[in-house]
Every structure is written in structure tokens, then in C-alpha cells.
Design an enzyme around this catalytic site. Structure first.
Site, PDB file in Angstrom:
ATOM      1  N   TYR A  68       0.866  -1.196   0.000  1.00  0.00           N
ATOM      2  CA  TYR A  68       0.000   0.000   0.000  1.00  0.00           C
ATOM      3  C   TYR A  68       0.894   1.234   0.000  1.00  0.00           C
ATOM      4  O   TYR A  68       1.418   1.654   1.018  1.00  0.00           O
ATOM      5  CB  TYR A  68      -0.943   0.014   1.208  1.00  0.00           C
ATOM      6  CG  TYR A  68      -1.914  -1.155   1.278  1.00  0.00           C
ATOM      7  CD1 TYR A  68      -2.186  -1.941   0.157  1.00  0.00           C
ATOM      8  CD2 TYR A  68      -2.577  -1.468   2.455  1.00  0.00           C
ATOM      9  CE1 TYR A  68      -3.077  -3.004   0.221  1.00  0.00           C
ATOM     10  CE2 TYR A  68      -3.473  -2.530   2.520  1.00  0.00           C
ATOM     11  CZ  TYR A  68      -3.707  -3.298   1.397  1.00  0.00           C
ATOM     12  OH  TYR A  68      -4.592  -4.345   1.471  1.00  0.00           O
ATOM     13  N   PHE A 213     -13.195  -4.883   1.064  1.00  0.00           N
ATOM     14  CA  PHE A 213     -14.270  -4.272   0.283  1.00  0.00           C
ATOM     15  C   PHE A 213     -15.588  -4.408   1.054  1.00  0.00           C
ATOM     16  O   PHE A 213     -16.620  -4.692   0.453  1.00  0.00           O
ATOM     17  CB  PHE A 213     -14.390  -4.983  -1.066  1.00  0.00           C
ATOM     18  CG  PHE A 213     -14.339  -4.052  -2.264  1.00  0.00           C
ATOM     19  CD1 PHE A 213     -13.601  -2.889  -2.237  1.00  0.00           C
ATOM     20  CD2 PHE A 213     -15.032  -4.345  -3.435  1.00  0.00           C
ATOM     21  CE1 PHE A 213     -13.544  -2.047  -3.342  1.00  0.00           C
ATOM     22  CE2 PHE A 213     -14.985  -3.522  -4.544  1.00  0.00           C
ATOM     23  CZ  PHE A 213     -14.239  -2.366  -4.487  1.00  0.00           C
ATOM     24  N   PRO A 214     -15.561  -4.254   2.412  1.00  0.00           N
ATOM     25  CA  PRO A 214     -16.791  -4.506   3.177  1.00  0.00           C
ATOM     26  C   PRO A 214     -17.896  -3.535   2.816  1.00  0.00           C
ATOM     27  O   PRO A 214     -19.063  -3.787   3.083  1.00  0.00           O
ATOM     28  CB  PRO A 214     -16.356  -4.314   4.636  1.00  0.00           C
ATOM     29  CG  PRO A 214     -15.160  -3.428   4.565  1.00  0.00           C
ATOM     30  CD  PRO A 214     -14.469  -3.782   3.281  1.00  0.00           C
ATOM     31  N   LEU A 215     -17.505  -2.412   2.211  1.00  0.00           N
ATOM     32  CA  LEU A 215     -18.500  -1.409   1.825  1.00  0.00           C
ATOM     33  C   LEU A 215     -18.628  -1.336   0.316  1.00  0.00           C
ATOM     34  O   LEU A 215     -19.210  -0.390  -0.203  1.00  0.00           O
ATOM     35  CB  LEU A 215     -18.070  -0.037   2.350  1.00  0.00           C
ATOM     36  CG  LEU A 215     -17.699   0.019   3.826  1.00  0.00           C
ATOM     37  CD1 LEU A 215     -17.081   1.357   4.171  1.00  0.00           C
ATOM     38  CD2 LEU A 215     -18.942  -0.211   4.662  1.00  0.00           C
ATOM     39  N   GLY A 216     -18.077  -2.321  -0.403  1.00  0.00           N
ATOM     40  CA  GLY A 216     -18.092  -2.219  -1.860  1.00  0.00           C
ATOM     41  C   GLY A 216     -17.444  -0.913  -2.288  1.00  0.00           C
ATOM     42  O   GLY A 216     -17.899  -0.244  -3.197  1.00  0.00           O
TER      43      GLY A 216
HETATM   44  N1  LIG Z   1      -6.491  -8.431   0.921  1.00  0.00           N
HETATM   45  C1  LIG Z   1      -6.734  -7.718  -0.152  1.00  0.00           C
HETATM   46  O1  LIG Z   1      -6.457  -8.124  -1.288  1.00  0.00           O
HETATM   47  C2  LIG Z   1      -7.362  -6.383   0.026  1.00  0.00           C
HETATM   48  C3  LIG Z   1      -7.872  -5.692  -1.091  1.00  0.00           C
HETATM   49  C4  LIG Z   1      -8.485  -4.448  -0.863  1.00  0.00           C
HETATM   50  C5  LIG Z   1      -8.542  -3.929   0.420  1.00  0.00           C
HETATM   51  N2  LIG Z   1      -8.026  -4.622   1.477  1.00  0.00           N
HETATM   52  C6  LIG Z   1      -8.108  -4.099   2.864  1.00  0.00           C
HETATM   53  O2  LIG Z   1      -9.473  -3.912   3.181  1.00  0.00           O
HETATM   54  C7  LIG Z   1      -9.690  -2.569   3.640  1.00  0.00           C
HETATM   55  C8  LIG Z   1     -11.103  -2.147   3.264  1.00  0.00           C
HETATM   56  O3  LIG Z   1     -11.341  -2.287   1.867  1.00  0.00           O
HETATM   57  P1  LIG Z   1     -11.527  -1.050   0.886  1.00  0.00           P
HETATM   58  O4  LIG Z   1     -10.889   0.151   1.494  1.00  0.00           O
HETATM   59  O5  LIG Z   1     -11.069  -1.483  -0.433  1.00  0.00           O
HETATM   60  O6  LIG Z   1     -13.058  -0.895   0.732  1.00  0.00           O
HETATM   61  P2  LIG Z   1     -14.249  -0.376   1.623  1.00  0.00           P
HETATM   62  O7  LIG Z   1     -13.856  -0.358   3.055  1.00  0.00           O
HETATM   63  O8  LIG Z   1     -15.379  -1.205   1.199  1.00  0.00           O
HETATM   64  O9  LIG Z   1     -14.498   1.087   1.116  1.00  0.00           O
HETATM   65  C9  LIG Z   1     -13.620   2.147   1.269  1.00  0.00           C
HETATM   66  C10 LIG Z   1     -14.207   3.331   0.498  1.00  0.00           C
HETATM   67  O10 LIG Z   1     -15.457   3.667   1.055  1.00  0.00           O
HETATM   68  C11 LIG Z   1     -15.457   5.024   1.471  1.00  0.00           C
HETATM   69  N3  LIG Z   1     -16.073   5.053   2.810  1.00  0.00           N
HETATM   70  C12 LIG Z   1     -15.625   4.470   3.939  1.00  0.00           C
HETATM   71  N4  LIG Z   1     -16.472   4.695   4.960  1.00  0.00           N
HETATM   72  C13 LIG Z   1     -17.476   5.442   4.462  1.00  0.00           C
HETATM   73  C14 LIG Z   1     -18.642   6.019   5.028  1.00  0.00           C
HETATM   74  N5  LIG Z   1     -18.946   5.849   6.318  1.00  0.00           N
HETATM   75  N6  LIG Z   1     -19.459   6.742   4.220  1.00  0.00           N
HETATM   76  C15 LIG Z   1     -19.173   6.918   2.917  1.00  0.00           C
HETATM   77  N7  LIG Z   1     -18.070   6.403   2.313  1.00  0.00           N
HETATM   78  C16 LIG Z   1     -17.232   5.678   3.082  1.00  0.00           C
HETATM   79  C17 LIG Z   1     -14.006   5.456   1.529  1.00  0.00           C
HETATM   80  O11 LIG Z   1     -13.869   6.783   1.091  1.00  0.00           O
HETATM   81  P3  LIG Z   1     -13.395   7.938   2.130  1.00  0.00           P
HETATM   82  O12 LIG Z   1     -11.927   7.803   2.259  1.00  0.00           O
HETATM   83  O13 LIG Z   1     -13.835   9.172   1.462  1.00  0.00           O
HETATM   84  O14 LIG Z   1     -14.123   7.675   3.415  1.00  0.00           O
HETATM   85  C18 LIG Z   1     -13.329   4.522   0.534  1.00  0.00           C
HETATM   86  O15 LIG Z   1     -13.288   5.084  -0.742  1.00  0.00           O
HETATM   87  C19 LIG Z   1      -8.548  -1.790   2.977  1.00  0.00           C
HETATM   88  O16 LIG Z   1      -8.312  -0.559   3.623  1.00  0.00           O
HETATM   89  C20 LIG Z   1      -7.416  -2.773   3.068  1.00  0.00           C
HETATM   90  O17 LIG Z   1      -6.825  -2.696   4.371  1.00  0.00           O
HETATM   91  C21 LIG Z   1      -7.447  -5.832   1.293  1.00  0.00           C
END
Ligand SMILES: NC(=O)c1ccc[n+]([C@@H]2O[C@H](COP(=O)([O-])OP(=O)(O)OC[C@H]3O[C@@H](n4cnc5c(N)ncnc54)[C@H](OP(=O)(O)O)[C@@H]3O)[C@@H](O)[C@H]2O)c1
Length: 292
Positions: A68, A213-216
Site C-alpha cells: 500500500y 471491500f466490506p462497503l463495496g
Molecule cells: N487483501 C486484499 O487483497 C485487500 C484488497 C483491498 C482492500 N483490502 C483491505 O481492506 C480494507 C477495506 O477495503 P476497501 O478500502 O477497499 O473498501 P471499503 O472499506 O469497502 O471502502 C472504502 C471506500 O469507502 C469510502 N467510505 C468508507 N467509509 C465510508 C462512510 N462511512 N461513508 C461513505 N463512504 C465511506 C471510503 O472513502 P473515504 O476515504 O472518502 O471515506 C473509501 O473510498 C482496505 O483498507 C485494506 O486494508 C485488502
């Protein structure tokens, strides 16, 4: 929803390999980096403040990876939080190279993983990484060779516990013949359920399941979700997190954000309790979508 108690403690606890107990709502630190998960954040002070606020809200599990940034996420964590408060678990990962923004190339070879662990130890300013996850199996490296390397690093005291990411049940079973596996991190949300059977396998075997991607990535929506969210005076995001927490006691969501406001909303979701009917309605969404 009880908006007064905003604490990750409200989500309850989950055990990592029977060795460490953490609150069941963590924080994903991937979104702290620059665009394309590349380089430093635009707002460095803001990124450090988000990490500090997460800990204030009792988050004691932070997910990151050497890839990252690369390196930027781990460096920010150390800058914001070192010396670390007691009980904080930083789970990092290795197995990718990063040639440029939005580019990811596999490398889970023994020499790469060994160098990656050394690099993470240095950046995180740790003598031992509490949880080290194989980020993804490498199609040109025997899976067993990657796991044997992590097992050796564990024997050397550089890693305490080992997790997997982006794996099938078969991978988990093969890995467990080599070394205990405490967590599995795959893409998962109420609307994205390819890995339901892996969640069930983890529950049966006492392995934490970390949905990425818990929030897509902020796009989770839909009529059903919005209706349920409104009934609780909650946001769709909070409702999606509440569904995950309800899905299984081994579920450990790590919603990612670069915003303090969103972080607070996400942690507050720990106190949102869905009724059986609401939970089932969301459970049925993928089948509903498929039948259209
Ligand atoms: N193992 C793997 O291959 C892998 C792949 C992807 C991710 N991950 C891990 O999983 C974590 C979570 O996944 P992710 O970040 O991809 O996806 P996510 O948690 O589903 O979504 C993050 C996105 O949602 C927005 N968001 C978050 N909280 C919000 C809220 N309360 N209201 C509105 N928008 C909101 C964020 O924007 P803002 O910044 O504007 O809030 C960001 O763009 C990552 O940080 C990483 O540590 C692991």
C-alpha cells in the site's frame, strides 16, 4: 442506534488463533495512500489524524500491507502511533510488487517474502509482526513454498501469527498442514457473497474472517439497504457493516477510510442491531439480483 457509545468494543471480541483477542471492528489502512494506492496521501496530517482517532475509538486491529503505497501505509501507521499502545495489533501482508499506480504483480517467492517481512519490521518499528498475511497466492510459486517460508519466519520469531488472503478453502486446508492459520481475508459484503462457504469454513474452524471491500468501496446501495438504514436512522454503510457483524462471530470487518467523519460513522455501526427479518432481507439480496 446508540449514537452515544462510539467504540469498537461494542462489536465484541474475536480471537486470533486462541492467542490474541481483539475488538471485532478493525480499520483498513489502504485508503490512506495516494491515488491508485500509490505514493503518500494528499493530506498527510489528515491521514495521521485518522489513525490516531481509530485508536481513540478503541480500534485495536489495523490492517495494512507493504504494497500500500508501497510502504506509505506502514510508514504512516508507525509515524502516527509509535510507540504503540498496549494491545494494538498491526496486521500486515506481503506477496505483491508495485510497478506503478493501480499496478500489482505477484511475488510470493521465498526470497521476496523474507525481504518483505524484514522491510515491514523496519517500517513498522517492530521486533515481531503480530499477524502476517500472505497477500495472495502466487501462480508461479508453489503455495507450499510461500507458506513454508512464513512458517520459518515464525520459528525465527519475526512473525507471531499467520493469515491468508484471497484464497479458497483448498488453500486454507493446504496451509494448515504446514502452519496454524488464524485469519482469512477475502472480498466479501452482504451483496458480494462468492466466499460464503469460506466464511462458514472459518466459523467451523475458529479462524477469523476479514472481509475486504466490506462497503463495496463506498458504493453499497440498493433499495433494501436504504430502507433498512432509514428505519434505524443509520447510513447504508453502517447497515452494511452491521450485517457483516451479524453474519458470523468470526467476522472482523476492516472498513477503510481517509475521513475522520466516516471512521466515526463506521465504528458507530457496532451498536446497530438488525432484526432477524432485516438480516434475512439483506442476506437474500444477491439471489434477488440474480433472478432479475
Ligand atoms: N487483501 C486484499 O487483497 C485487500 C484488497 C483491498 C482492500 N483490502 C483491505 O481492506 C480494507 C477495506 O477495503 P476497501 O478500502 O477497499 O473498501 P471499503 O472499506 O469497502 O471502502 C472504502 C471506500 O469507502 C469510502 N467510505 C468508507 N467509509 C465510508 C462512510 N462511512 N461513508 C461513505 N463512504 C465511506 C471510503 O472513502 P473515504 O476515504 O472518502 O471515506 C473509501 O473510498 C482496505 O483498507 C485494506 O486494508 C485488502
Amino acid at each position: 442506534m446508540n449514537k452515544k457509545e462510539v467504540s469498537a468494543k461494542v462489536a465484541g471480541d474475536v480471537s486470533l488463533g486462541g492467542e490474541i483477542s481483539i475488538h471485532r471492528l478493525g480499520y483498513g489502512a489502504m485508503r490512506l495512500t495516494g491515488a491508485g494506492i500509490w505514493g503518500p496521501p494528499k493530506d498527510r496530517k489528515g491521514a495521521l489524524a485518522v489513525l490516531r482517532r481509530a485508536v481513540e475509538l478503541d480500534v485495536n486491529f489495523i490492517d495494512t500491507a507493504d504494497s500500500y503505497g508501497p510502504h506509505a501505509s506502514e510508514e504512516l501507521i508507525a509515524e502516527a502511533l509509535f510507540p504503540y499502545p498496549p494491545g494494538l495489533v498491526i496486521a500486515t501482508k506481503g506477496g505483491w510488487n508495485r510497478p506503478g499506480p493501480n499496478q500489482w504483480t505477484h511475488d510470493a517467492s521465498p526470497s521476496h517474502l523474507r525481504a518483505a517481512v524484514e522491510g515491514s519490521l523496519k517500517r513498522l518499528r517492530l521486533d515481531r509482526i503480530e499477524v502476517y498475511q500472505l497477500h495472495i497466492p502466487d501462480p508461479v510459486v508453489p503455495f507450499e513454498a510461500s507458506l513454508e517460508t512464513l512458517a520459518q519466519l515464525r520459528n525465527e520469531g519475526k512473525i507471531r501469527l499467520i493469515g491468508l488472503s484471497n484464497v479458497t478453502q483448498e488453500h486454507i486446508e493446504r496451509a494448515r498442514k504446514i502452519v496454524p492459520i488464524v485469519s482469512v481475508q477475502n472480498r466479501y459484503s452482504f451483496a458480494d457473497r462468492e466466499w460464503d462457504y469460506v466464511v462458514d469454513y472459518c466459523q467451523r474452524n475458529g479462524i477469523a474472517f476479514i472481509p475486504w471491500f466490506p462497503l463495496g468501496a463506498g458504493k453499497v446501495a440498493g433499495d433494501v439497504l436504504e430502507r433498512i438504514a432509514r428505519a434505524h436512522q443509520a447510513t447504508p454503510m453502517q447497515t452494511a457493516i452491521a450485517w457483516l457483524l451479524r453474519r458470523s462471530p468470526i467476522m472482523l470487518p476492516i472498513p477503510g477510510t481517509s475521513s475522520i467523519e466516516h471512521l466515526e460513522q463506521n465504528v458507530a455501526a457496532a451498536s446497530l442491531r438488525l432484526s432477524d427479518e432485516e438480516y434475512q432481507k439483506l442476506f437474500a439480496v444477491p439471489a434477488l439480483v440474480a433472478s432479475r
